[in-house]
Design a protein around this motif. Structure first.
Motif: not given
Length: 397
Positions: A96-101
């Motif tokens: 859904d486009g949420s940033p990940l490390e």
């Protein structure tokens, strides 16, 4: 920001693209993971398969990931025992486009174990002493190369068997710094951290019941400092000899070689009165026997394994009719072709679990010595290999 893979090898990005970068590492599906023992880490770490390789994947912020990646590459270029950096992956997002490390990817060190998995069998004190020896050697090698670790601990180290001893490899270089030369204060800071960290890790093992009752956690934490100091002194101290005693300098160099170090440069000066000669080894490189074995045979082994294999090679060469006339490289190639490889091949596939070829050959040499002592004569390598499979490996011939 699009997904970006910065890699040391152009083939790796293609292999790594198949991994599920859109999923948080903690939630990766089992189909991508490899069940290997993991040490304690302040970051999420998983082992995964990328093509034919097993890799360690660690989530951390972008700047530390890129910094550690470059630091590990620097250590690799200087020949320091550390995990092999493969890539950094940035620009990760969920579906859904949420940033990940971002993640740092290193090659899994085959045959290695984190210290906690080793203590599952309640190691004997003598084995723990060997782990401290290995860690002291690693710390000395880092300091000779100008690397201040900043977080030396058992948790940040992997251990691999090395001909009855252990070889230690740096895993976490996140806090490390490279300098042209370390001051005494920088070295002492690393030693103090190591002492505190190791004592704490030992106390944790004691609380969980995994520590041998005769082991004092505080004493073993302190031990790393003494072992380090002894080795550092042997490698760097100034020696003063009477004039004409050049063999004393040769004896010192041989002692350093026996410890696994090469003297690449030395400083020799005579006193104004001419009554003493001062000798200082200027540049000391580790891996003396490793390099010698690699040059002669093409075999890449740990230092103690290399020393043992070279001894066997020299013994075998002495029995050859053309030993005086043939070049050592020619004889060494013949030993690999006619002795080492056939012996390892005959045993390896009959063992219940994979064993490093150099370590396996060392164990066969040890077993041959044991059986020969018992029987009063040399039983030969072939007979020792058969007995090893039947009794040591617990597998029927």
């Amino acid at each position: 920001m699009p997904l970006e893979i910065s890699a040391t090898n152009p083939e790796h990005p293609v292999l790594l693209l198949a991994l599920p970068w859109h999923i948080p590492l903690e939630e990766w599906p089992e189909e991508h993971l490899v069940p290997l023992p993991r040490g304690i880490s302040r970051h999420v770490v998983r082992y995964a398969r990328a093509g034919d390789e097993v890799v360690a994947v660690k989530e951390l912020a972008e700047r530390p990931a890129l910094r550690e990646y470059e630091m590990l590459r620097t250590l690799d270029r200087t020949g320091i025992p550390a995990v092999d950096p493969l890539a950094v992956v940035t620009g990760r997002t969920t579906a859904d486009g949420s940033p990940l490390e971002p993640v740092l990817i290193t090659r899994h060190l085959g045959g290695s174990q984190p210290y906690r998995s080793m203590f599952e069998t309640t190691l004997r004190p003598s084995t723990v002493h060997r782990l401290m020896d290995a860690l002291a050697v690693l710390l000395v090698r880092l300091h000779l190369a100008g690397f201040a670790w900043g977080d030396c601990s058992l948790s940040n180290t992997l251990f691999r068997r090395d001909a009855g001893a252990y070889a230690a490899y740096l895993v976490d270089a996140e806090t490390g710094e490279i300098h042209p030369r370390l001051s005494d204060g920088q070295r002492e800071y690393d030693i103090d951290l190591a002492r505190v960290n190791i004592s704490g890790e030992m106390l944790d093992l004691e609380a969980s019941g995994a520590l041998h009752p005769s082991i004092d956690p505080i004493e073993f934490g302190t031990e790393i400092g003494q072992r380090y100091a002894n080795l550092w002194s042997e490698l760097t101290r100034t020696s003063v000899y009477p004039p004409g005693k050049h063999h004393y300098m040769e004896r010192r160099i041989r002692r350093l070689n026996e410890l696994g170090f090469d003297v690449a440069e030395m400083q020799i000066s005579r006193s104004p009165q001419g009554d003493t000669v001062t000798f200082v080894p200027k540049v000391v490189d580790a891996g003396h026997h490793q390099r010698q074995l690699l040059r002669l045979t093409g075999l890449d082994a740990e230092e103690n394994q290399a020393r043992r294999l070279l001894n066997d090679l020299e013994s075998w060469m002495a029995t050859q009719d053309d030993a005086r006339d043939a070049r050592p490289e020619v004889l060494a190639h013949r030993w690999v072709r006619d002795v080492f490889r056939p012996t390892v091949r005959a045993v390896r596939d009959r063992l219940p679990s994979p064993v490093d070829p150099a370590e396996l050959y060392h164990e066969l040499l040890e077993h041959r010595w044991y059986l020969s002592e018992r029987d009063g004569h040399d039983i030969g390598l072939e007979a020792a290999a058969e007995d090893y499979v039947a009794h040591v490996a617990r597998r029927p011939v």
